[in-house]
Design a protein around this motif. Structure first.
Motif, PDB file in Angstrom:
ATOM      1  N   ILE E   5      69.238   7.456 -28.827  1.00 28.53           N
ATOM      2  CA  ILE E   5      69.385   6.038 -28.342  1.00 28.53           C
ATOM      3  C   ILE E   5      69.415   5.374 -29.812  1.00 28.53           C
ATOM      4  CG2 ILE E   5      68.441   4.077 -27.146  1.00 28.53           C
ATOM      5  CD1 ILE E   5      67.039   6.147 -25.636  1.00 28.53           C
ATOM      6  N   GLY E   8      66.226   1.278 -30.828  1.00 26.08           N
ATOM      7  CA  GLY E   8      65.186   1.666 -29.846  1.00 26.08           C
ATOM      8  C   GLY E   8      63.938   0.993 -29.752  1.00 26.08           C
ATOM      9  N   LYS E  14      64.740  -0.275 -26.406  1.00 27.48           N
ATOM     10  CA  LYS E  14      63.370  -0.152 -26.128  1.00 27.48           C
ATOM     11  C   LYS E  14      63.067   0.361 -24.595  1.00 27.48           C
ATOM     12  CE  LYS E  14      58.999  -1.800 -27.555  1.00 27.48           C
ATOM     13  NZ  LYS E  14      58.156  -2.227 -26.375  1.00 27.48           N
ATOM     14  N   VAL E  17      64.456   3.690 -24.244  1.00 22.10           N
ATOM     15  CA  VAL E  17      63.543   4.856 -24.630  1.00 22.10           C
ATOM     16  C   VAL E  17      62.232   5.040 -23.765  1.00 22.10           C
ATOM     17  CG1 VAL E  17      61.675   5.386 -26.616  1.00 22.10           C
ATOM     18  CG2 VAL E  17      64.041   4.417 -26.982  1.00 22.10           C
ATOM     19  N   GLU E  18      61.603   4.128 -23.420  1.00 20.55           N
ATOM     20  CA  GLU E  18      60.211   4.252 -22.576  1.00 20.55           C
ATOM     21  C   GLU E  18      60.723   4.799 -21.452  1.00 20.55           C
ATOM     22  OE1 GLU E  18      59.392   0.061 -23.124  1.00 20.55           O
ATOM     23  OE2 GLU E  18      57.454   0.848 -24.217  1.00 20.55           O
ATOM     24  N   VAL E  21      61.886   8.741 -21.844  1.00 15.94           N
ATOM     25  CA  VAL E  21      60.777   9.443 -22.210  1.00 15.94           C
ATOM     26  C   VAL E  21      59.773   9.898 -21.033  1.00 15.94           C
ATOM     27  CG1 VAL E  21      58.586   9.115 -22.938  1.00 15.94           C
ATOM     28  CG2 VAL E  21      60.200   8.823 -24.778  1.00 15.94           C
ATOM     29  N   VAL E  27      63.274  12.354 -26.762  1.00 15.53           N
ATOM     30  CA  VAL E  27      64.228  11.385 -27.269  1.00 15.53           C
ATOM     31  C   VAL E  27      63.985  11.050 -28.533  1.00 15.53           C
ATOM     32  CG1 VAL E  27      64.208   8.789 -26.853  1.00 15.53           C
ATOM     33  CG2 VAL E  27      63.640  10.280 -24.813  1.00 15.53           C
ATOM     34  N   PHE E  29      65.579   7.839 -31.538  1.00 21.00           N
ATOM     35  CA  PHE E  29      65.944   6.782 -31.528  1.00 21.00           C
ATOM     36  C   PHE E  29      65.631   5.975 -32.882  1.00 21.00           C
ATOM     37  CE2 PHE E  29      61.535   5.633 -30.905  1.00 21.00           C
ATOM     38  CZ  PHE E  29      61.137   4.530 -31.725  1.00 21.00           C
ATOM     39  N   VAL E  51      58.982  11.661 -28.720  1.00 17.81           N
ATOM     40  CA  VAL E  51      59.683  10.825 -29.206  1.00 17.81           C
ATOM     41  C   VAL E  51      59.928  10.949 -30.630  1.00 17.81           C
ATOM     42  CG1 VAL E  51      59.855   8.326 -29.682  1.00 17.81           C
ATOM     43  CG2 VAL E  51      59.325   8.910 -27.432  1.00 17.81           C
ATOM     44  N   ALA E  53      61.490   8.738 -34.054  1.00 15.21           N
ATOM     45  CA  ALA E  53      62.327   7.370 -34.402  1.00 15.21           C
ATOM     46  C   ALA E  53      62.782   7.743 -35.952  1.00 15.21           C
ATOM     47  CB  ALA E  53      60.948   6.375 -34.659  1.00 15.21           C
TER      48      ALA E  53
END
Lengths: 241, 81, 241, 241, 241, 81, 81, 81
Positions: E5, E8, E14, E17-18, E21, E27, E29, E51, E53
């Motif tokens: 994504i 994110g 955001k 993502v949440e 997940v 995920v 992002f 997750v 990032a």
């Protein structure tokens, strides 16, 4: 929620009943009281406590009016208009008798109008409701040969969905449409060789199933009221390939 | 069955199914491009009518492979004789 | 060319008759045989030698069938479906009686289907033809309040135009649609205060005239057969403003 | 009227110049100053007194800016955006280099934006104007394989037309789009065998000509300002066949 | 599934993502490495084990190219193109500088193209993939005043989605678009009085939330590959009210 | 502040924000219908410019209620005096 | 005619035209936003019904200017007395 | 030229034009359905590449008639020998 699905004993309707029932909704569905469908209806009612089957014949005014009379008691939150009387493909426009235009309209649009009006009466009062209309991808662009009655009646129903958006959104009633590609069901019985051909030409080499479409009905049932006025095609993006 | 016998029967079927007033006049090289009335919808109607009239059955492979009427008659012959 | 226009004694139909006649076409038009319209019809026939007026009542089966019988003699090149029985705005969907759905369909779609089928019989034989259907901008997006019957019947007719594209393009028959905004005619009589308001809100501060729409009908009449399947809105681009 | 057509020495642009000039309009057109096109430009200027040719190279900023500077003097009523730099079909999306996206945008959208802004400055003042953008049927549904740059840039330009409708209709400036099917011109040179095939598959068994499309440009030039925001496809209705 | 994504750490990205997940997906992002967003990214990574990032700056070529280089390792099943650089509403078309057209294109379309190409390389090999593009309802009909750059770039991206349908459906890669109405996020900061007004005029008297839109992203993630080429508006059906 | 003083300042602001070459010539009865450049986008730009120039703040209710410039100036006066 | 008399008659008309089961309960500050059934279509139906009942005629300007029921009743009073 | 020689050269061309990493592995019965990369766009690229490599020219009729690679090779043979 209290959900009514028309035509719940076969094809997409049945798949939808079974999917939504498992989410714990109170599901009402109509069925044509033939021996076969009655058996299916009874079985669904015995399998699930939160299912109620009601006989309905789109071709008999009394049956439709009686059905609409009962609807008030169900305190509906959701209406799924699924039933279509007749098969999608018939003959060419110039070979289609005017009476056939009248009949197809009378057996499909009129009952759908009556049922939808009965649902809206309830939904307006409670200021909440979701109407989900099953259309067809044939309303996009040019329909296949011989689809005159089916495509035009579905186009009528889709425009009626716009009318509902215009007049009833302020009552917190949404109306969304699903435009599925051909699904292999008893509804549309096609020569098995055509089927084979359709499958081969399908970009995924397999035809759309009723369960895949039922998932999108569930999406609209679960969605926020901000999801409104959507025309959702489900055709593997092939329409224009 | 004689090839030309097949053709004469085929002509009748085409004229009937596609209601061709001026006749079908099928030849080996005739294709759907030559007859406006011959489209995806009428094609399957033709197949069914032919199968009924000649008491034969085509496979979907055959139906799709034919490049012209001649090839169709070929597979018909193979079934009829 | 030989052109048939339905509803040629008022509004858009009359403007179209007068425009096309001046181009030297042989124009046939139908009219409702009221005293008023008969007078207009006679006057048009006396003013122009290349005009023929034929009485037609969409609400009487015999009248429609008799009319279609005559059509064969006219060797039509162009059909302009212009007549609509009823007014665009009525009441809300939930207040519209099912019978009204039936009647609006029977008095509008059925006659249009019969006339179009009769025209196609001729056009198929000569391998040439142009069908021009007058729809309404109300088929775009959400129709105004109270437009249920009008918008849905017009949507039906527009989808029928797609069917005609699909099935008859190979016979060199084209079918195009015009989607005009509100025009001030006897057909849609609106409270003059609403009119004033519509005018003020109009981006050009003046409403659409029948002559402006007739020009676009002329465009389709004169156009090459490559112009086919068009849905031409004429609404000053205001639809979505 | 004073009309500017970009790309007036070949294909659709040239056909449009010759059609509109005969209606007595004052026609300005741009051309790429190659030997070939310069000759054509000169010939057009000598043949018609009401034609003015101005050299313009979309690929050179100075050329574009210089051209826009001159535009003020022409008191334009109509702008026809016709020029496209590059050919419609290239390679697949995943094989198209990011620089090619940049270049196609810079050589097509930017000059068109500058010319259109210059035209709008004039039209806003006189409270009258018509902008006609030549798009492509490839913006409808799924474009052919390899059309990434062409289809996306044309979609950008078509949306820009909506922006113009939104922001300038109140100044009596209209903006309409024409979406032509493939036309046989030098612009899109195709293997002659593909051409033959396209022709055979074409419902009319003949490809669209530039003259047929020029007629629809003329329609928009002559039309009332009520004709606005139209997206006119010219594709024999084949798009979805 | 492995899902990327873009953007994110705020707004819709955001929320998505949440939501995803929690379904157990892996995920990835991207985020702009400002102090604020870096903090959010770190927090998300510490809260959820599944997750990852990755910093990304759409405005720096090296950053984008480096990011695309890393993508191969992630074996992506799903790409959600969410990032947009710039705000939706700026000024009128005639006041928008040509350089602003260039910049908006270079900072938005080019990075999105590179990331999407990198994803398709992976998806083509595994013969499976889902691309979900976040567009805007402004691509429907006429965009609001001052939306030139935003609406046109989004229209470009939506047409690119059609190209992807055309060229990659055969590799079992789907591409669907979501067209959300205005959502209250940091992305589009609007005068609070305008906000109040928008809310009052909204048919549901409340604005769309990022969570409601994230639900529809989840629908496309979970959907069968038969769901392809969809343009899903989420605007309470108000677009044309 | 004098009403006409307000008007003269308003005229400047309108001409500047809407770049009106021929001047704004505002009167009590002027509405958005009278000035093409005055639209939903420029309206909020005007509000912000006015608030800045006069050091006042409008409520969303005020902004929506005004039927013409006169009513706008009324609420300005009430804030300024 | 007394203002409250006007209101009571208006309530009846609104309840009848918009079929409001729970009553209209109009006040000076009531606007179309407060009554879902009050839309562009029913608005003109209301106007016509009011004109008929009170034997008065409104101009299009009046119809558009009203910000709420109070202002509507104001112009009614001016015509009735 | 030997049929299998033609095939080996064809394989190279297909792999190059369609960048097939796992090889083309063409047989008589191979059709566009068997190779995803083989579409309307790459088809003409293939034709051009083949014509160049073998110094032959196909007619549009030939190009459209081929039901599979085998038939393509047949017409190639007829030109090459």
């Amino acid at each position: 929620m209290n959900i009514l699905i028309t035509g719940g004993t076969s094809g997409l309707g049945k798949a939808t009943v079974e999917l939504l029932v498992r989410d714990g909704h109170q599901v009402f569905f109509s069925y044509l009281a033939t021996e076969e469908f009655t058996a299916v209806a009874k079985e669904l009612e015995t399998t699930y406590s939160n299912v109620k089957a009601i006989p309905l014949n789109f071709c008999e005014t009394e049956s439709v009016d009686g059905f609409c009379g009962k609807m008030k008691e169900w305190d509906l939150d959701v209406l799924v208009n699924c039933t279509y009387v007749g098969k999608p493909q018939n003959t060419y426009f110039h070979k289609t008798a005017p009476e056939d235009f009248m009949n197809a309209f009378e057996m499909n649009i009129i009952p759908t109008v009556k049922i939808t009006q009965a649902a809206i009466e309830v939904m307006k009062k409670k200021k909440f409701g979701k109407i989900i209309n099953i259309i067809t991808e044939a309303v996009i662009g040019l329909p296949p040969m011989g689809y005159t009655l089916y495509a035009c009646n579905k186009a009528y129903l889709m425009k009626l969905s716009d009318v509902i958006n215009k007049e009833y959104t302020r009552y917190n009633i949404t109306c969304n449409c699903i435009l599925p590609a051909y699904m292999q069901t008893n509804f549309a019985t096609v020569d098995e060789r055509i089927l084979e051909q359709m499958q081969q030409e399908h970009p995924l080499k397999k035809l759309l199933t009723v369960d895949e479409v039922a998932q999108s009905i569930k999406f609209f049932v679960d969605a926020s009221q901000q999801v409104n006025g959507v025309k959702l095609p489900i055709n593997a993006g092939t329409m224009l390939l | 069955m004689e090839r030309e016998e097949i053709f004469s029967k085929l002509n009748e079927i085409f004229e009937d199914v596609l209601d061709l007033e001026e006749g079908a006049n099928l030849t080996d090289s005739t294709t759907a491009n030559d007859i406006e009335e011959w489209d995806s919808l009428s094609h399957i109607q033709l197949i069914v009518a032919i199968e009924k009239a000649f008491k034969i059955k085509f496979t979907s492979l055959e139906i799709m492979k034919w490049a012209n009427v001649g090839e169709m008659v070929d597979s018909m012959e193979s079934k009829l004789n």
